[in-house]
Design a protein around this motif. Structure first.
Motif, PDB file in Angstrom:
ATOM      1  N   GLY A 108      50.977  50.258  39.206  1.00 42.69           N
ATOM      2  CA  GLY A 108      50.971  49.074  38.291  1.00 42.69           C
ATOM      3  C   GLY A 108      49.842  48.259  37.072  1.00 42.69           C
ATOM      4  N   THR A 109      49.877  46.733  36.160  1.00 44.07           N
ATOM      5  CA  THR A 109      48.741  47.136  35.712  1.00 44.07           C
ATOM      6  C   THR A 109      47.651  46.210  35.404  1.00 44.07           C
ATOM      7  N   ILE A 110      46.309  46.534  35.589  1.00 46.59           N
ATOM      8  CA  ILE A 110      45.717  45.329  35.605  1.00 46.59           C
ATOM      9  C   ILE A 110      45.841  44.048  35.174  1.00 46.59           C
ATOM     10  N   GLU A 111      46.551  43.118  35.758  1.00 45.40           N
ATOM     11  CA  GLU A 111      46.368  41.731  34.761  1.00 45.40           C
ATOM     12  C   GLU A 111      45.449  40.596  34.570  1.00 45.40           C
ATOM     13  N   TYR A 112      44.691  40.483  35.556  1.00 42.07           N
ATOM     14  CA  TYR A 112      43.397  40.111  35.918  1.00 42.07           C
ATOM     15  C   TYR A 112      41.999  40.119  37.335  1.00 42.07           C
ATOM     16  N   ILE A 113      40.897  39.990  36.572  1.00 44.81           N
ATOM     17  CA  ILE A 113      39.758  40.375  37.784  1.00 44.81           C
ATOM     18  C   ILE A 113      38.651  38.565  37.507  1.00 44.81           C
ATOM     19  N   SER A 114      39.130  38.678  39.037  1.00 39.67           N
ATOM     20  CA  SER A 114      38.424  36.978  38.915  1.00 39.67           C
ATOM     21  C   SER A 114      37.049  37.120  39.272  1.00 39.67           C
ATOM     22  N   ASP A 115      36.239  36.241  38.693  1.00 37.25           N
ATOM     23  CA  ASP A 115      35.208  36.200  39.194  1.00 37.25           C
ATOM     24  C   ASP A 115      34.841  35.208  40.679  1.00 37.25           C
ATOM     25  N   VAL A 116      36.107  33.876  40.093  1.00 36.34           N
ATOM     26  CA  VAL A 116      35.592  32.900  40.993  1.00 36.34           C
ATOM     27  C   VAL A 116      35.823  33.217  42.492  1.00 36.34           C
ATOM     28  N   SER A 117      37.296  33.942  42.953  1.00 36.11           N
ATOM     29  CA  SER A 117      38.063  34.012  43.932  1.00 36.11           C
ATOM     30  C   SER A 117      37.203  35.462  44.198  1.00 36.11           C
ATOM     31  N   PRO A 170      32.685  37.077  45.717  1.00 36.59           N
ATOM     32  CA  PRO A 170      33.688  37.385  43.593  1.00 36.59           C
ATOM     33  C   PRO A 170      32.505  37.796  42.633  1.00 36.59           C
ATOM     34  N   ALA A 171      31.488  37.125  42.361  1.00 36.31           N
ATOM     35  CA  ALA A 171      31.036  37.080  41.266  1.00 36.31           C
ATOM     36  C   ALA A 171      30.466  39.109  40.528  1.00 36.31           C
ATOM     37  N   GLU A 172      30.660  39.844  41.772  1.00 33.38           N
ATOM     38  CA  GLU A 172      29.874  41.215  41.932  1.00 33.38           C
ATOM     39  C   GLU A 172      31.076  41.867  41.289  1.00 33.38           C
ATOM     40  N   VAL A 173      32.456  41.275  41.432  1.00 30.72           N
ATOM     41  CA  VAL A 173      33.397  42.016  41.654  1.00 30.72           C
ATOM     42  C   VAL A 173      34.271  42.215  40.194  1.00 30.72           C
ATOM     43  N   PRO A 174      33.547  41.769  39.395  1.00 31.97           N
ATOM     44  CA  PRO A 174      33.688  42.337  37.930  1.00 31.97           C
ATOM     45  C   PRO A 174      33.014  44.266  37.612  1.00 31.97           C
ATOM     46  N   GLY A 175      31.909  43.750  37.623  1.00 29.14           N
ATOM     47  CA  GLY A 175      30.937  44.888  38.121  1.00 29.14           C
ATOM     48  C   GLY A 175      30.841  46.308  39.503  1.00 29.14           C
ATOM     49  N   LYS A 176      32.204  45.671  39.960  1.00 29.62           N
ATOM     50  CA  LYS A 176      32.677  47.017  40.772  1.00 29.62           C
ATOM     51  C   LYS A 176      33.094  47.296  40.406  1.00 29.62           C
ATOM     52  N   MET A 177      34.374  47.177  39.391  1.00 33.99           N
ATOM     53  CA  MET A 177      36.171  47.580  39.238  1.00 33.99           C
ATOM     54  C   MET A 177      35.280  48.549  38.576  1.00 33.99           C
ATOM     55  N   LEU A 178      36.022  50.372  38.348  1.00 37.72           N
ATOM     56  CA  LEU A 178      36.077  51.453  38.201  1.00 37.72           C
ATOM     57  C   LEU A 178      37.361  51.113  36.767  1.00 37.72           C
ATOM     58  N   PHE A 179      38.439  49.993  36.407  1.00 36.79           N
ATOM     59  CA  PHE A 179      39.598  49.777  35.606  1.00 36.79           C
ATOM     60  C   PHE A 179      39.035  48.747  34.922  1.00 36.79           C
ATOM     61  N   LYS A 180      39.512  48.737  33.648  1.00 30.39           N
ATOM     62  CA  LYS A 180      39.540  46.831  33.432  1.00 30.39           C
ATOM     63  C   LYS A 180      40.997  46.426  33.061  1.00 30.39           C
ATOM     64  N   LEU A 181      40.555  45.893  32.525  1.00 28.85           N
ATOM     65  CA  LEU A 181      41.870  44.479  32.637  1.00 28.85           C
ATOM     66  C   LEU A 181      43.223  45.608  31.319  1.00 28.85           C
ATOM     67  N   GLY A 182      44.727  45.574  31.412  1.00 30.34           N
ATOM     68  CA  GLY A 182      45.108  46.142  30.971  1.00 30.34           C
ATOM     69  C   GLY A 182      45.626  48.291  31.482  1.00 30.34           C
ATOM     70  N   ASP A 183      44.208  47.929  32.282  1.00 29.68           N
ATOM     71  CA  ASP A 183      44.426  49.978  32.552  1.00 29.68           C
ATOM     72  C   ASP A 183      45.707  50.002  33.394  1.00 29.68           C
ATOM     73  N   ARG A 184      46.468  50.898  33.619  1.00 28.35           N
ATOM     74  CA  ARG A 184      47.165  51.126  34.994  1.00 28.35           C
ATOM     75  C   ARG A 184      47.171  51.683  36.221  1.00 28.35           C
ATOM     76  N   VAL A 185      47.383  52.265  37.060  1.00 25.14           N
ATOM     77  CA  VAL A 185      46.732  52.288  38.467  1.00 25.14           C
ATOM     78  C   VAL A 185      47.577  52.446  38.571  1.00 25.14           C
ATOM     79  N   GLU A 186      47.548  53.664  39.921  1.00 22.40           N
ATOM     80  CA  GLU A 186      48.434  53.831  40.914  1.00 22.40           C
ATOM     81  C   GLU A 186      48.316  53.921  42.212  1.00 22.40           C
ATOM     82  N   GLN A 187      49.714  53.668  43.118  1.00 25.94           N
ATOM     83  CA  GLN A 187      49.576  53.432  44.321  1.00 25.94           C
ATOM     84  C   GLN A 187      48.369  54.255  45.102  1.00 25.94           C
ATOM     85  N   GLY A 188      47.889  53.457  45.890  1.00 19.56           N
ATOM     86  CA  GLY A 188      46.215  54.013  47.264  1.00 19.56           C
ATOM     87  C   GLY A 188      45.746  55.270  45.327  1.00 19.56           C
TER      88      GLY A 188
END
Length: 370
Positions: free
Chosen positions: A106-115, A65-83
């Motif tokens: 939708g829009t990325i609302e949170y990225i958790s490094d705990v879950s 879980p702690a590695e997830v933020p570093g693997k993301m291609l988008f940041k908080l508030g970014d819009r993403v498309e289905q698929g």
């Protein structure tokens, strides 16, 4: 002789109806005081927050879980498309990779490094609030809604199902006969049909399938209504039933004829456009099903009200609680003494002869005057 005042259903040819129309959340009011509105006029609009999709990114990538933020291609508030790929990891010198894709737009609302989960908020859902009745806007409630006023004929029923609709009133050709399935024709689409006695469950189902807007009758056999709905009728508020038509019962369940004055008023309104709502709540804040037929003129021109007044021997009543819910009768006695009832309470009662011929003792709070 004891006396009491018992409020009844409102049945009037001319009154002032005020309807408060409010959004479920704060939004934008689209009309101003003094504006004329029609039943389908949009008076306010709001955006309901979309649902939240939770994506198990850590599990999909096989990462901590702690590695997830570093693997993301988008940041908080970014819009993403289905698929769309929202996170990626590579391993074994980059020869292999794992990806996590957005299941919806939708829009990325949170990225958790705990879950290790990522939340995507779906787009908001617009909600439009209509006027429901023809009339004039007399008050604007900032960010919430309006109050609409109209001189109108008003008929309240004792029970109903189905939500707000509008249509033209039509009295059935043989109103004293039970409305059966064969009576519902395609020519009745868009109409609020009036019958003096019963409607069968099959006829009500066909009315919903044919495009009939509403049905106003004296009664219906409760088992047939339960069969149509697919569940027992409880004490919760009604009005959200998805049966394609709105039903208003003016008297109750069973073989009950509509009160003469109620029927004559509805018949006098034939051919007029009206609004109908089956929403009913018997307990904790009474809500009555209703038919509203706006018309020009002053409420003081003529008012014919049914219901209310002094309860006395000879008064015509309607029972509004089980076991004789909806039955009509005549008061034969008004005992002074309090009577112990099944609930353990001591209350004032009345004696009455029901139209069925049965003599009953009923708490005075369980009847209304006709």
């Amino acid at each position: 002789m004891g006396t009491a005042y018992t409020p009844g259903l409102t049945v009037t040819s001319n009154t002032i109806v005020r309807k408060t129309r409010k959004l479920p959340i704060k939004g934008t009011v689209l009309v101003n005081v003094g504006d004329r509105v029609e039943p389908d006029s949009t008076v306010a609009r709001a955006d309901l927050p979309g649902d939240l999709d939770q994506i198990k990114v850590a599990h999909m990538l096989g990462a901590n879980p702690a590695e997830v933020p570093g693997k993301m291609l988008f940041k908080l508030g970014d819009r993403v498309e289905q698929g769309q790929v929202i996170a990626r990891t590579t391993y074994f010198f980059g020869w292999f990779k794992s990806e996590a894709k957005a299941p919806s737009t939708g829009t990325i609302e949170y990225i958790s490094d705990v879950s290790g989960n990522v939340g995507v908020r779906l787009p908001p859902r617009p909600v439009e609030l209509t006027a429901y009745v023809q009339g004039t806007v007399v008050e604007v409630i900032p960010d919430e809604g309006v109050v609409i006023e109209t001189p109108a004929a008003l008929v309240q029923g004792i029970f109903g199902i189905g939500g707000e609709r509008e249509g033209r009133l039509h009295v059935m050709p043989e109103p004293d006969r039970t409305i059966e399935e064969r009576d519902i024709t395609k020519e009745l689409a868009g109409r609020i049909i009036i019958g003096r006695r019963l409607i069968t469950g099959a006829a009500l189902r066909r009315a919903g399938q044919t495009g009939v807007v509403g049905v106003v009758v004296g009664g219906i056999v409760d088992k047939e209504l339960v069969d149509l709905l697919g569940y027992e009728i409880g004490v919760a508020i009604t009005g959200d039933e998805q049966v394609g038509v709105t039903l208003v019962l003016t008297e109750g369940f069973g073989e009950i004829e509509m009160a003469h004055k109620t029927f004559e008023l509805l018949r006098s309104l034939e051919g007029r456009d009206g609004s109908i709502n089956g929403a009913t709540q018997i307990r904790a804040g009474v809500i009555r099903p209703e038919v509203i037929v706006p018309h020009p003129g002053s409420a003081s021109d003529a008012t014919v009200a049914v219901g209310g007044g002094e309860l006395k021997i000879g008064s015509h009543i309607r029972v509004i609680r089980e076991p004789n819910f909806g039955h009509l009768g005549t008061v034969t006695a008004l005992p002074h003494e309090l009577v112990l009832i099944e609930t353990g309470a001591k209350v004032r009662v009345l004696r009455a002869d029901l139209d069925s011929g049965e003599a009953v003792v009923v708490p005075r709070a369980n009847v209304e005057l006709l």
